[in-house]
Design a protein around this motif. Sequence first.
Motif, PDB file in Angstrom:
ATOM      1  N   PHE A 176       1.322 -15.785  -2.233  1.00  0.00           N
ATOM      2  CA  PHE A 176       1.893 -15.460  -0.925  1.00  0.00           C
ATOM      3  C   PHE A 176       1.250 -16.301   0.181  1.00  0.00           C
ATOM      4  N   ASP A 177       2.080 -16.647   1.162  1.00  0.00           N
ATOM      5  CA  ASP A 177       1.596 -17.332   2.367  1.00  0.00           C
ATOM      6  C   ASP A 177       1.173 -16.331   3.437  1.00  0.00           C
ATOM      7  N   THR A 178       1.808 -15.144   3.429  1.00  0.00           N
ATOM      8  CA  THR A 178       1.554 -14.127   4.451  1.00  0.00           C
ATOM      9  C   THR A 178       1.422 -12.770   3.783  1.00  0.00           C
ATOM     10  N   ILE A 179       0.413 -11.960   4.266  1.00  0.00           N
ATOM     11  CA  ILE A 179       0.295 -10.566   3.847  1.00  0.00           C
ATOM     12  C   ILE A 179       0.289  -9.721   5.117  1.00  0.00           C
ATOM     13  N   ASP A 180       1.160  -8.712   5.136  1.00  0.00           N
ATOM     14  CA  ASP A 180       1.321  -7.858   6.315  1.00  0.00           C
ATOM     15  C   ASP A 180       0.686  -6.495   6.031  1.00  0.00           C
ATOM     16  N   PHE A 181      -0.474  -6.208   6.718  1.00  0.00           N
ATOM     17  CA  PHE A 181      -1.181  -4.921   6.586  1.00  0.00           C
ATOM     18  C   PHE A 181      -0.957  -4.032   7.817  1.00  0.00           C
ATOM     19  N   THR A 182       0.084  -4.245   8.568  1.00  0.00           N
ATOM     20  CA  THR A 182       0.308  -3.490   9.801  1.00  0.00           C
ATOM     21  C   THR A 182       0.454  -1.996   9.504  1.00  0.00           C
ATOM     22  N   PHE A 221     -11.751  -9.765   0.308  1.00  0.00           N
ATOM     23  CA  PHE A 221     -10.671 -10.661  -0.102  1.00  0.00           C
ATOM     24  C   PHE A 221     -11.138 -11.487  -1.306  1.00  0.00           C
ATOM     25  N   PRO A 222     -10.334 -11.626  -2.328  1.00  0.00           N
ATOM     26  CA  PRO A 222     -10.654 -12.594  -3.378  1.00  0.00           C
ATOM     27  C   PRO A 222     -10.315 -14.005  -2.898  1.00  0.00           C
ATOM     28  N   LEU A 223     -10.559 -14.971  -3.715  1.00  0.00           N
ATOM     29  CA  LEU A 223     -10.220 -16.350  -3.345  1.00  0.00           C
ATOM     30  C   LEU A 223      -8.703 -16.521  -3.389  1.00  0.00           C
ATOM     31  N   LEU A 224      -8.142 -16.720  -2.193  1.00  0.00           N
ATOM     32  CA  LEU A 224      -6.677 -16.900  -2.066  1.00  0.00           C
ATOM     33  C   LEU A 224      -6.447 -18.205  -1.296  1.00  0.00           C
ATOM     34  N   LYS A 225      -6.277 -19.280  -2.012  1.00  0.00           N
ATOM     35  CA  LYS A 225      -6.164 -20.602  -1.385  1.00  0.00           C
ATOM     36  C   LYS A 225      -4.847 -20.784  -0.636  1.00  0.00           C
ATOM     37  N   ARG A 226      -3.808 -20.062  -1.039  1.00  0.00           N
ATOM     38  CA  ARG A 226      -2.493 -20.255  -0.419  1.00  0.00           C
ATOM     39  C   ARG A 226      -2.312 -19.426   0.852  1.00  0.00           C
ATOM     40  N   LEU A 227      -3.028 -18.339   0.965  1.00  0.00           N
ATOM     41  CA  LEU A 227      -2.814 -17.399   2.072  1.00  0.00           C
ATOM     42  C   LEU A 227      -3.169 -18.044   3.419  1.00  0.00           C
ATOM     43  N   LYS A 228      -2.196 -18.038   4.355  1.00  0.00           N
ATOM     44  CA  LYS A 228      -2.388 -18.651   5.674  1.00  0.00           C
ATOM     45  C   LYS A 228      -2.339 -17.643   6.826  1.00  0.00           C
ATOM     46  N   HIS A 229      -1.608 -16.539   6.633  1.00  0.00           N
ATOM     47  CA  HIS A 229      -1.383 -15.609   7.741  1.00  0.00           C
ATOM     48  C   HIS A 229      -1.690 -14.186   7.268  1.00  0.00           C
ATOM     49  N   VAL A 230      -2.506 -13.469   8.070  1.00  0.00           N
ATOM     50  CA  VAL A 230      -2.842 -12.073   7.779  1.00  0.00           C
ATOM     51  C   VAL A 230      -2.523 -11.256   9.029  1.00  0.00           C
ATOM     52  N   LEU A 231      -1.671 -10.256   8.856  1.00  0.00           N
ATOM     53  CA  LEU A 231      -1.245  -9.405   9.968  1.00  0.00           C
ATOM     54  C   LEU A 231      -1.906  -8.040   9.814  1.00  0.00           C
TER      55      LEU A 231
END
Length: 291
Positions: free
Chosen positions: A44-50, A60-70
Amino acid sequence: MVRLTASLINMSAQKHNPVRDWELDLRGYRIPVIENLGATLDQFDTIDFTDNDIRKLDKFPLLKRLKHVLLSNNRIVRISENLQENLPSLESLILTNNSLKELSDIDPLGTITTLKYLSLLGNPVAAKKNYRYYVIHKIPSLRVLDFCRVKEKEREAAAKLFKKKKSQPAQATAAGDKTKAKTFTPGEKLTPVKPVPSGPPKQDIAAIRKAIANAKTLEEIDRLNQLLKSGQIPGTNAEPRKASAGKETNKRKDHFEEEEEEEEDEEEDKNHSSAPKRRATSEKEEEMETV
């Protein structure tokens, strides 16, 4: 509250968002802790925790692709210091309406060199004096803070402001060093004290060893033992000195006794010589009385 498990991740909505990023939707589950994100397999590029109950931004584990955290509408009070290691591509972090209170709570974000978009609206820290300048100074890579573009003038003002604040404590400490009283500080510029050797000197030790090596009979060993107990060193002049001192005292006693005997003899001689004179005078007196 619901635990963030692998099954919940697989059941949650996965979609392309309006900017065509692959997004994992975890909104509104009342999740208390971030965990088990390894089940996303870094897809995933984005994870939404709103709209959850997360208090710590960590695990967080190692997530090289993740760019956006909400993370809007949570209860975050602390940010982990290893976000840069676990999220090396993180560009935007939305922390609107959380519980960050102090400017120092933002310091861990200063290690994220890829961070470009940050929102801290609705946090108590946003009401602090010089909050915006502090965040701009602390995170040089930021382009947009609280949905407002960071201007070059703001960067310059932040740099001047916090360089002055850094130099002021340094000047204060320098002035304090000049005016401080000359007081003793333990351990400062102490001259090393040479240890005072204890025990007998080397010459006496050598003499004792020599006497022990030369002793061949039990009598000689007993004699050495007695000398050492009395404080005398074998092979030195201590013993002859004592003997000579004893002889001198004996000579003095003999001399005084001789002088006393001579005085007594002289007195006796005087008494013997005066006796016939007294007799002669008494006889003369008797003759004169008879006449």
